[in-house]
Design a protein around this motif. Structure first.
Motif, mmCIF file in Angstrom:
data_model
loop_
_atom_site.group_PDB
_atom_site.id
_atom_site.type_symbol
_atom_site.label_atom_id
_atom_site.label_comp_id
_atom_site.label_asym_id
_atom_site.label_seq_id
_atom_site.Cartn_x
_atom_site.Cartn_y
_atom_site.Cartn_z
ATOM 1 N N TYR A 38 -2.384 -0.407 -8.964
ATOM 2 C CA TYR A 38 -1.875 -1.567 -9.686
ATOM 3 C C TYR A 38 -0.851 -2.283 -8.814
ATOM 4 O O TYR A 38 0.059 -1.655 -8.256
ATOM 5 C CB TYR A 38 -1.260 -1.136 -11.020
ATOM 6 C CG TYR A 38 -2.282 -0.492 -11.924
ATOM 7 C CD1 TYR A 38 -3.004 -1.250 -12.834
ATOM 8 C CD2 TYR A 38 -2.560 0.868 -11.814
ATOM 9 C CE1 TYR A 38 -3.968 -0.664 -13.643
ATOM 10 C CE2 TYR A 38 -3.524 1.466 -12.613
ATOM 11 C CZ TYR A 38 -4.228 0.689 -13.525
ATOM 12 O OH TYR A 38 -5.202 1.267 -14.309
ATOM 13 N N GLY A 39 -1.036 -3.596 -8.697
ATOM 14 C CA GLY A 39 -0.192 -4.366 -7.804
ATOM 15 C C GLY A 39 0.876 -5.162 -8.524
ATOM 16 O O GLY A 39 0.674 -5.625 -9.651
ATOM 17 N N VAL A 40 2.002 -5.317 -7.847
ATOM 18 C CA VAL A 40 3.113 -6.139 -8.330
ATOM 19 C C VAL A 40 3.610 -6.979 -7.157
ATOM 20 O O VAL A 40 3.719 -6.475 -6.024
ATOM 21 C CB VAL A 40 4.258 -5.273 -8.883
ATOM 22 C CG1 VAL A 40 5.522 -6.111 -9.096
ATOM 23 C CG2 VAL A 40 3.856 -4.614 -10.190
ATOM 24 N N ILE A 41 3.906 -8.232 -7.428
ATOM 25 C CA ILE A 41 4.431 -9.129 -6.400
ATOM 26 C C ILE A 41 5.941 -9.241 -6.571
ATOM 27 O O ILE A 41 6.440 -9.493 -7.677
ATOM 28 C CB ILE A 41 3.774 -10.517 -6.502
ATOM 29 C CG1 ILE A 41 2.251 -10.389 -6.314
ATOM 30 C CG2 ILE A 41 4.355 -11.475 -5.463
ATOM 31 C CD1 ILE A 41 1.488 -11.652 -6.631
ATOM 32 N N SER A 61 9.270 5.037 -0.500
ATOM 33 C CA SER A 61 9.478 6.473 -0.723
ATOM 34 C C SER A 61 9.241 6.896 -2.164
ATOM 35 O O SER A 61 9.293 8.094 -2.472
ATOM 36 C CB SER A 61 10.909 6.855 -0.309
ATOM 37 O OG SER A 61 11.853 6.235 -1.185
ATOM 38 N N VAL A 62 8.967 5.957 -3.047
ATOM 39 C CA VAL A 62 8.744 6.285 -4.456
ATOM 40 C C VAL A 62 7.396 6.988 -4.603
ATOM 41 O O VAL A 62 6.376 6.485 -4.122
ATOM 42 C CB VAL A 62 8.780 5.007 -5.328
ATOM 43 C CG1 VAL A 62 8.372 5.323 -6.769
ATOM 44 C CG2 VAL A 62 10.167 4.383 -5.300
ATOM 45 N N PRO A 63 7.344 8.157 -5.250
ATOM 46 C CA PRO A 63 6.062 8.835 -5.467
ATOM 47 C C PRO A 63 5.094 7.938 -6.251
ATOM 48 O O PRO A 63 5.479 7.318 -7.240
ATOM 49 C CB PRO A 63 6.451 10.067 -6.294
ATOM 50 C CG PRO A 63 7.889 10.300 -5.970
ATOM 51 C CD PRO A 63 8.490 8.940 -5.757
ATOM 52 N N GLY A 64 3.876 7.881 -5.779
ATOM 53 C CA GLY A 64 2.873 7.044 -6.441
ATOM 54 C C GLY A 64 2.683 5.699 -5.785
ATOM 55 O O GLY A 64 1.692 5.011 -6.060
ATOM 56 N N VAL A 65 3.599 5.287 -4.919
ATOM 57 C CA VAL A 65 3.440 4.032 -4.189
ATOM 58 C C VAL A 65 2.525 4.275 -2.993
ATOM 59 O O VAL A 65 2.773 5.163 -2.171
ATOM 60 C CB VAL A 65 4.801 3.472 -3.719
ATOM 61 C CG1 VAL A 65 4.614 2.314 -2.742
ATOM 62 C CG2 VAL A 65 5.621 3.020 -4.919
ATOM 63 N N GLU A 66 1.459 3.489 -2.910
ATOM 64 C CA GLU A 66 0.461 3.686 -1.868
ATOM 65 C C GLU A 66 0.482 2.598 -0.795
ATOM 66 O O GLU A 66 -0.061 2.800 0.292
ATOM 67 C CB GLU A 66 -0.939 3.747 -2.489
ATOM 68 C CG GLU A 66 -1.130 4.894 -3.461
ATOM 69 C CD GLU A 66 -1.074 6.256 -2.785
ATOM 70 O OE1 GLU A 66 -1.405 6.335 -1.582
ATOM 71 O OE2 GLU A 66 -0.670 7.238 -3.445
ATOM 72 N N SER A 107 0.410 3.296 -11.003
ATOM 73 C CA SER A 107 0.569 2.766 -12.362
ATOM 74 C C SER A 107 1.386 1.481 -12.289
ATOM 75 O O SER A 107 2.178 1.300 -11.348
ATOM 76 C CB SER A 107 1.280 3.772 -13.273
ATOM 77 O OG SER A 107 2.652 3.856 -12.930
ATOM 78 N N PRO A 108 1.217 0.593 -13.262
ATOM 79 C CA PRO A 108 2.037 -0.633 -13.269
ATOM 80 C C PRO A 108 3.522 -0.311 -13.338
ATOM 81 O O PRO A 108 4.344 -0.998 -12.723
ATOM 82 C CB PRO A 108 1.555 -1.377 -14.520
ATOM 83 C CG PRO A 108 0.191 -0.832 -14.803
ATOM 84 C CD PRO A 108 0.228 0.594 -14.359
#
Length: 761
Positions: A38-41, A61-66, A107-108
């Motif tokens: 899920y993308g956020v600008i 470094s946030v877990p889940g950020v790809e 996730s969003p």
């Protein structure tokens, strides 16, 4: 063949009706792919500043950020006309909401939490929010390197002026010297948002070879593909854009937006990425209607004929040019009005400011320019002591006239639409004496945008038909009703036998997008030509099987028969029975591009939209009641008289007319984007007042059919004009009711109340 064409002009249901009313239609936001992120600008919170630092380390470094992307990952520029817009801000941010980075996460919620951790250091610059101040000497320059931006040679631009278009004919100075009366007025119109039911949404996926598939809620799949390729320096062959059902667009989904960022993230993460704007993001970061300012000056002779007109228009383009360089030309054609004025001078300026970029909204520049021109028209008529309807009928274009740009006008129906709208609103009836009641009219012309269209029609073995078109169905019915009816009519089959595949840049032929009232006018012609070729191939087969001459054959209900001997027949299914192994497939592809409309090139400078192709003619009328104690305007009736040339499906045309009139009502009375220091203050539907069904008045559509020589079956463009004229009609009705003209939109109760008080002290 006449019997076969009975489907044309019928109120036939659209092919996707059941899917939509049952909720089975699958929109872009409904798409879920395996492994999807899920993308956020991440956007600027400053209107004008230098970027000193963008630190993404905490977010990464946030877990889940790809994936986290910035200008380093996508340093290119793009733009509809002028290539002035970076994918991500690089050295400077120019409006509140400019993309600085983008994040893809599992996730969003994770994506948004990571976005909040991106640390941006700014050095504030002096912003400019007023387009007239932006063009003044010494104004801060928004684009220091504007001369380096690629742009068409015909475009006139300098400093903060991203486009200047002029139109001039005759001797304007002499017209004013010789005038019996001279009238001068100024007007200002505000910005409103397209606010489609579905916000911008996209899912981008990438395969093992790096090719990208983009599932986008767009009006223009081929245009979005081109802008992605341009912005990211990718070959077109590596990008596929598909268009699921679109939940409205009204111009907001013409240009690439969230698509570019989803592609950047998908390519970096090597996983599918979905971006769906929230309502707040869509309202605050979109490309809404241009605010515009007008100064009009008109010369009139002793008989009430307008002999000269001078118009200056200033458009707020926002931070990037987007569609403004095209739309200055549209406004220039509208500015003199639909009147036989021998001497005209028009100047339209679009200026950069530190606001969100303004661009296309259904009938772009039309509602604003017509509000100014038709308000000015009513002022002239009333100051001359003439009835506004009579004054218009005296001055409007007639068949064979030469428009201000030099094009010859054909199929002109202004007198007819004026008279029909006036009759439907009860123009000559006595008005009630209790309360403040008024009636108003506004008329004009509009364009049918051209652009290439291509369509493939093929016959299946069972006699059903598949139509492949790159045109986008955005809810108007132009594709799923209009194109389907044309193909069914030309082939002589029932409508249920037609299936349409649309909006896929790899699986369907080319189209220039759902814009400018062009879809059915252009794609309908391509579909008709392809269907006609398929029919001829089928008839040649039937000629052999029936042992009859081609001239003796007729088609009805998917059967070819010999005239006068209906039992001597063969079905399309029978003709296709051996297609696999014996007779071969039957299919045809046709292309259509309207011939350019001739005009006087010497009259125009800087215009990228010099003519109105196959123009249509319109008049809207309104009846209002004004509360003298509050200034509240209640519109009791609206009439939309529209020349459509030929109504392929009257039901959907009437729907367009009523929907557009409702948008015009919202523009002039309830909707407004409020800006403060470049920031939109009301980016939600609690504060942005869309009209509801209970607000909207009774809207009476009046279809007029004066055929176009260029249009298939005589058709003209339909989709945009309904929004263009209603606001001006309401404004003139309020003028008629209170005796004071309000020169700035929207006509809020406060403005109306102040106008009333100005007459009573």
């Amino acid at each position: 063949m006449e019997q076969a064409r009975q489907v044309l002009g019928e109120r036939a249901p659209r092919l996707d009706a059941i899917e939509k009313v049952t909720g089975r239609a699958r929109y872009a936001s409904d798409i879920v792919l395996p492994g999807m992120l899920y993308g956020v600008i991440v956007r600027s919170d400053r209107p004008f500043a230098r970027l000193r630092r963008v630190d993404t380390s905490a977010a990464e470094s946030v877990p889940g950020v790809e994936a986290v992307a910035t200008a380093t990952d996508a340093p290119g520029r793009f733009g509809e006309v002028v290539k002035d817009q970076p994918v991500f801000a690089q050295d400077v941010v120019r409006f509140v909401g400019e993309p600085i980075a983008a994040i893809a996460a599992d996730s969003p919620e994770t994506a948004r939490a990571a976005a909040a951790l991106i640390d941006v250091e700014y050095e504030d610059l002096d912003p400019v929010f007023d387009p007239e101040k932006a063009t003044a000497e010494g104004a801060p320059l928004l684009h220091e390197a504007y001369e380096d931006y690629a742009a068409p040679d015909v475009l006139i631009r300098h400093g903060n002026v991203c486009s200047l278009a002029t139109l001039e004919k005759g001797d304007v100075e002499a017209a004013f010297r010789q005038a019996e009366r001279v009238f001068e007025d100024s007007y200002a119109t505000h910005s409103v948002h397209q606010t489609p039911m579905e916000t911008r949404a996209v899912v981008a996926d990438v395969d093992a070879q790096g090719r990208v598939t983009v599932h986008s809620s767009t009006q223009h799949p081929f245009g979005v593909r081109a802008q992605i390729a341009e912005a990211l320096s990718l070959p077109l062959t590596s990008i596929r854009v598909t268009t699921p059902p679109v939940g409205g667009g009204f111009g907001s989904k013409l240009e690439a937006c969230v698509e570019i960022y989803a592609v950047v993230l998908a390519r970096k993460a090597r996983r599918p990425v979905k971006i769906v704007n929230s309502r707040e993001e869509d309202l605050a970061m979109g490309n809404p209607r241009h605010p515009m300012r007008f100064r009009l000056r008109s010369a009139v002779d002793a008989e009430g004929n307008v002999t000269g007109r001078e118009v200056r228009i200033v458009m707020d383009a926002g931070a990037y040019s987007a569609g403004s360089p095209v739309l200055t030309g549209v406004a220039a054609n509208l500015a003199p009005g639909p009147y036989r004025i021998p001497n005209v001078r028009v100047e339209v300026v679009a200026a950069y400011t530190n606001k969100v970029a303004f661009s296309a909204y259904r009938g772009p520049t039309g509602p604003q320019t017509v509000f100014a021109v038709e308000s000015h028209t009513d002022v002239i008529a009333r100051r001359l002591g003439m009835d506004p309807l009579e004054f218009r009928l005296r001055n409007v274009f007639r068949e064979g006239d030469i428009a201000h740009n030099g094009q010859v006008l054909e199929g002109v129906s202004l007198t007819e639409v004026l008279e029909k709208a006036a009759e439907a609103i009860g123009w000559n009836q006595n008005q009630a004496s209790d309360g403040l009641v008024g009636r108003g009219l506004a008329c004009g012309w509009w364009t049918t945008t051209s652009g290439a269209a291509s369509c493939t029609v093929k016959m299946n073995e069972d006699g059903t038909v598949v139509v492949q078109t790159g045109a986008a169905e955005i809810g108007t019915g132009a594709v799923m009703a209009g194109v389907a009816q044309i193909v069914a009519a030309e082939l002589g089959v029932d409508l249920e036998k037609v299936k349409i595949l649309w909006g896929d840049t790899e699986a369907t032929p080319f189209d220039a997008g759902a814009q400018g009232s062009r879809t059915l006018f252009n794609m309908g012609r391509a579909a008709q030509q392809a269907a006609k070729e398929v029919r001829e191939q089928l008839l040649r087969r039937a000629e052999e099987q029936l042992e009859a001459k081609l001239a003796d054959l007729e088609v009805l209900g998917g059967r070819v028969s010999v005239r006068g001997a209906s039992d001597w027949a063969v079905s399309y299914a029978d003709l296709m029975g051996g297609a696999m192994w014996v007779t071969g497939a039957i299919a045809a592809t046709a292309n259509f591009l309207a011939e350019p409309t001739p005009y006087e090139t010497a009259r125009l400078r800087g215009s990228l939209y010099p003519t109105f192709n196959s123009p249509s003619f319109h008049c809207h009328a309104a009846r209002v009641m004004v509360d003298p104690d509050t200034g509240l305007v209640r519109v009791t009736d609206m009439v939309a008289a529209q020349d459509v040339g030929f109504a392929v499906n009257p039901q959907y045309i009437e729907g367009q007319m009523q929907g557009g009139a409702a948008q015009a009502f919202g523009f002039v009375l309830t909707e407004e984007l409020h800006f403060e220091d470049g920031r939109i203050l009301n980016p939600n539907l609690a504060l942005y007042k869309l009209p509801t069904a209970s607000d909207t008045p009774r809207i009476t559509p009046v279809i007029v059919e004066k055929p176009s020589k260029q249009g298939l079956y005589g058709m003209k463009g339909v989709g945009e004009p309904p929004v263009v004229f209603g606001g001006a009609a309401i404004g003139n009705a309020v003028f008629n009711a209170i005796g004071v003209q309000i020169t700035e939109t929207p006509l809020t109760p406060e403005r109306v109340y102040r106008a009333l008080k100005s007459t009573t002290g």
